[in-house]
Design an enzyme around this catalytic site. Structure first.
Site, PDB file in Angstrom:
ATOM      1  N   GLU A 383       0.944  -1.617  -0.046  1.00  0.00           N
ATOM      2  CA  GLU A 383       0.129   0.058   0.016  1.00  0.00           C
ATOM      3  C   GLU A 383       1.051   1.275   0.224  1.00  0.00           C
ATOM      4  OE1 GLU A 383      -2.263  -3.435   1.012  1.00  0.00           O
ATOM      5  OE2 GLU A 383      -0.728  -2.968   1.908  1.00  0.00           O
ATOM      6  N   GLN A 405      -6.932  -1.927  -1.850  1.00  0.00           N
ATOM      7  CA  GLN A 405      -8.152  -2.725  -2.247  1.00  0.00           C
ATOM      8  C   GLN A 405      -9.590  -3.122  -0.916  1.00  0.00           C
ATOM      9  OE1 GLN A 405      -7.338  -7.167  -1.623  1.00  0.00           O
ATOM     10  NE2 GLN A 405      -7.167  -6.732  -3.988  1.00  0.00           N
ATOM     11  N   PHE A 406      -9.359  -2.323   0.182  1.00  0.00           N
ATOM     12  CA  PHE A 406     -10.139  -2.254   1.148  1.00  0.00           C
ATOM     13  C   PHE A 406      -9.675  -0.657   1.830  1.00  0.00           C
ATOM     14  CE2 PHE A 406     -10.740  -6.310   0.125  1.00  0.00           C
ATOM     15  CZ  PHE A 406     -12.490  -6.581   0.282  1.00  0.00           C
ATOM     16  N   ASP A 408      -9.782  -0.315   5.083  1.00  0.00           N
ATOM     17  CA  ASP A 408      -9.332  -0.676   5.624  1.00  0.00           C
ATOM     18  C   ASP A 408      -7.771  -1.348   6.310  1.00  0.00           C
ATOM     19  OD1 ASP A 408     -11.820  -1.688   7.932  1.00  0.00           O
ATOM     20  OD2 ASP A 408     -11.989  -2.070   5.887  1.00  0.00           O
ATOM     21  N   ILE A 410      -5.787   0.919   4.272  1.00  0.00           N
ATOM     22  CA  ILE A 410      -4.993   1.830   3.615  1.00  0.00           C
ATOM     23  C   ILE A 410      -4.171   2.195   4.362  1.00  0.00           C
ATOM     24  CG2 ILE A 410      -6.325   3.638   4.429  1.00  0.00           C
ATOM     25  CD1 ILE A 410      -6.340   5.171   2.114  1.00  0.00           C
ATOM     26  N   PRO A 412      -1.189   1.802   5.860  1.00  0.00           N
ATOM     27  CA  PRO A 412       0.238   1.064   5.467  1.00  0.00           C
ATOM     28  C   PRO A 412       0.679   2.037   4.494  1.00  0.00           C
ATOM     29  CG  PRO A 412      -0.481  -0.920   5.641  1.00  0.00           C
ATOM     30  CD  PRO A 412      -2.248   0.222   5.437  1.00  0.00           C
ATOM     31  N   HIS A 452     -12.906  -5.449   6.474  1.00  0.00           N
ATOM     32  CA  HIS A 452     -13.303  -5.175   5.424  1.00  0.00           C
ATOM     33  C   HIS A 452     -14.226  -4.423   4.960  1.00  0.00           C
ATOM     34  CE1 HIS A 452     -11.198  -8.922   4.804  1.00  0.00           C
ATOM     35  NE2 HIS A 452     -10.682  -8.540   3.675  1.00  0.00           N
TER      36      HIS A 452
END
Length: 662
Positions: A383, A405-406, A408, A410, A412, A452
């Site tokens: 990420e 992708q989700f 949750d 983001i 990193p 997610h």
């Protein structure tokens, strides 16, 4: 320069680092760089900047945070350059954060590699990324190295190893040096040299640059150098370094070494002294000029947060004749397809968005097949690289679209988002805005579970310098996606995955007629979804609901049992925010509910309620209400528990009835 700064500490009051001990490797490197190249220096690279042709005065204007500082206008530290020009390499903005420049710099090399394959780049540009040895322990450096060797990118990583990370020695902080570490990245060429020896440094860097220009693969150079002065002006070396350590470093002073080499070749001490006197005179003159320069005008403090966008009004057809109704997920796909068709500079990458799957929600299906694996491709679970690489990609003229992708996951990437992306335009005085579109599926529905289902808007909105878009239906999705792509600033598109297919009961209206190809909605414009009757407004029995995303459909469900009494405003964009329409709507009704899916306490919704209360105080008949999810740290997996945590139509209706009765 270091000496005159030390002698004038009361004048040189802003924290700074100098390059004493690092001069040889920095100059040897600077002399290899050409105007078509890119360089990401770090905060001790003043000698490299001098070697590129920047005068002492130019550097001193930044040292003293003067208004004529060409890099940042007095907003950033010494040796934090950024530059665009035909006479020198391009220098993107970068932060002071240790090792963070590795990802943006590698993103530049990624952009160059793409453009080379497309036949759009000549003269084999090279990217130089410079940092200290303590940076190598950062995880984001590993992400950059992984991508560089995987994609065979033309980047040189110069590690200046002075054995110190402020007061932490290399022995106590790492088990291997940069050279050893690089050996774990298959495809990374590497070499270790004495960076205090100018001749060795020059010959090595010349060969390394020639190699990368020809072979287009990454190279790491570890240069051992002494640190002859304080870590920074604010961290004095006497506080933590022993006399024996200082003596060892002083014995490797590159200035002593080069004088000795010159004398062996017949250069007299008299001539060397003349050179030194000339340099001292130049430095004194430039310092005097810099000290006398004007401070920045206070009005510039709020400038260059964003650069202007050309998309300022809604255009195109929202509901063309004969167009079919589509779900939001198809609006994403169609918008991305049209962007890729119309803009050859657009590149899209992320986890699982490539040819085999086309996104875990199938919102990028067929795009890799249509546009090729060079323009639409998968990445590893990185990420930080996904977000930070867009800084470098933009600098080469590309326009990256990336997907986290989700929501949750983001976090990193927050280092790159907050430290590099958000500050780039502001701290480069507008020279390096980051034009990127970051897509993030968010939201809870049907047992998505604690990792997610997260909503992340409040956390994102705490970062200034980025724009946040949150559509609630297919037409808005397509129109806002186009505007977000064209915006020359960083935009994050939050896409509620529970609305993608309208599988959640009551969200059928998220499906809309597909707008025309040229349809576009400017960012920062809210829209009325439902209006209250004039009778209810006049009698004081109406309420304004200010919401977005899934909140629109909870409000619509509640309004079915409160006929004519509810006006629903869909924000569509959380920053910039349509405050004018919000305040106008609330003043008309006198009562307001701000509705969000996020946990309520300390949320964006609560902050907005406070602003509404202040702006509309004299028009309010009741305190502004807020309704959000329960204040839990995650959405539970069990759907009974999930439903208990989240707002719904019934909960909204109950709160609205209470407001109406006040």
């Amino acid at each position: 320069m270091a000496s005159i700064y030390e002698q004038n500490r009361s004048v040189c009051k802003y924290v700074h680092s100098v390059s004493s001990g690092h001069e040889a490797i920095q100059l040897a490197t600077a002399f290899q760089l050409e105007p078509q190249d890119y360089v990401s220096p770090y905060y001790r690279d003043e000698s490299l900047l001098l070697g590129l042709g920047f005068s002492p005065e130019i550097l001193m204007l930044q040292l003293l945070a003067k208004g004529d500082d060409i890099f940042t206008g007095g907003k950033s530290y010494y040796s934090h350059p950024n530059y665009r020009g035909d006479d020198k390499p391009t220098i993107i903005h970068q932060s002071s954060a240790t090792g963070m420049q590795a990802i943006p710099a590698t993103g530049i090399a990624q952009g160059i590699a793409f453009l080379e394959k497309a036949g759009m780049v000549q003269r084999n540009p090279v990217v130089l990324c410079s940092f200290g040895d303590a940076s190598i322990t950062e995880g984001e450096v590993s992400e950059a190295f992984q991508f560089a060797v995987l994609k065979k990118l033309p980047v040189i990583y110069l590690v200046q190893d002075n054995e110190w990370g402020i007061s932490v020695s290399s022995e106590e902080s790492r088990n291997m040096d940069a050279f050893q570490y690089a050996g774990g990245f298959n495809g990374m060429e590497r070499i270790k040299i004495d960076g205090s020896d100018f001749e060795q440094s020059f010959n090595c860097m010349q060969q390394v640059f020639q190699w990368v220009r020809k072979n287009r693969t990454p190279y790491l150079v570890q240069a051992r150098v002494p640190l002859l002065t304080h870590h920074t002006s604010g961290v004095r070396m006497e506080a933590y370094r022993s006399e024996s350590d200082l003596a060892k470093h002083r014995s490797a002073d590159p200035l002593i070494s080069i004088k000795r080499q010159l004398q062996k070749q017949g250069v007299t001490q008299v001539y060397i002294s003349e050179i030194e006197q000339e340099a001292a005179s130049r430095v004194a003159t430039d310092f005097k000029t810099a000290v006398a320069a004007n401070d920045p005008d206070p009005v510039t403090a709020g400038e260059n947060i964003f650069v202007p966008t050309n998309v300022v009004s809604e255009s195109g057809e929202r509901s063309p004749d004969g167009a079919k109704k589509i779900p939001m997920v198809d609006a994403v796909l169609y918008a991305l397809r049209e962007i890729l068709e119309d803009h050859p500079e657009a590149v899209m990458y992320g986890q699982d968005i490539g040819r085999r799957l086309g996104g875990v929600f199938r919102e990028t299906a067929t795009l890799a097949s249509q546009f090729g694996d060079e323009r639409v491709f998968n990445t590893a679970i990185q990420e930080a690289y996904l977000i930070g690489s867009t800084v470098g990609m933009c600098a080469t003229g590309l326009k990256p679209i990336v997907e986290i992708q989700f929501g949750d996951y983001i976090y990193p990437g927050f280092n790159q988002l907050a430290t590099e992306i958000s500050k780039s335009c502001y701290l480069s005085a507008g020279k390096f805005p980051v034009q990127t579109l970051i897509r993030v599926p968010v939201g809870a529905y049907q047992g998505g579970g604690p990792y997610h289902s997260g909503c992340i808007e409040t956390t994102l909105l705490s970062i200034k310098g980025i724009k946040i878009v949150y559509p609630s239906n297919a037409a808005d999705m397509k129109g806002l996606m186009k505007a977000a792509f064209l915006d020359p600033n960083p935009v994050i598109m939050l896409e509620h995955k529970g609305l993608y297919w309208s599988k959640v009961a009551g969200t059928e209206e998220a499906k809309t007629t597909e707008p025309s190809r040229d349809y576009i909605i400017p960012l920062g414009k809210a829209a009325a979804v439902l209006s209250a009757s004039e009778m209810a407004v006049d009698s004081g029995e109406s309420v304004a609901v200010i919401t977005y995303g899934m909140g629109v459909y909870w409000a619509l469900a509640a309004a079915k049992n409160l006929t004519g009494q509810i006006e629903i405003l869909d924000l569509r964009c959380l920053f910039p925010l349509d405050e004018e329409l919000i305040f106008e709507t609330v003043r008309r009704h006198g009562k307001c509910l701000v509705l969000t899916e996020e946990p309520q306490n300390n949320s964006f919704a609560e902050a907005l309620a406070g602003r509404i209360s202040k702006a509309c105080f004299h028009f309010l008949d009741a305190a502004v209400e807020v309704l959000g999810a329960l204040n839990v740290p995650a959405i539970p997996m069990n759907m009974i528990l999930e439903n208990e945590v989240l707002p719904n139509g019934a909960k909204v209706e109950s709160r609205l009835r209470n407001l109406i009765s006040l």
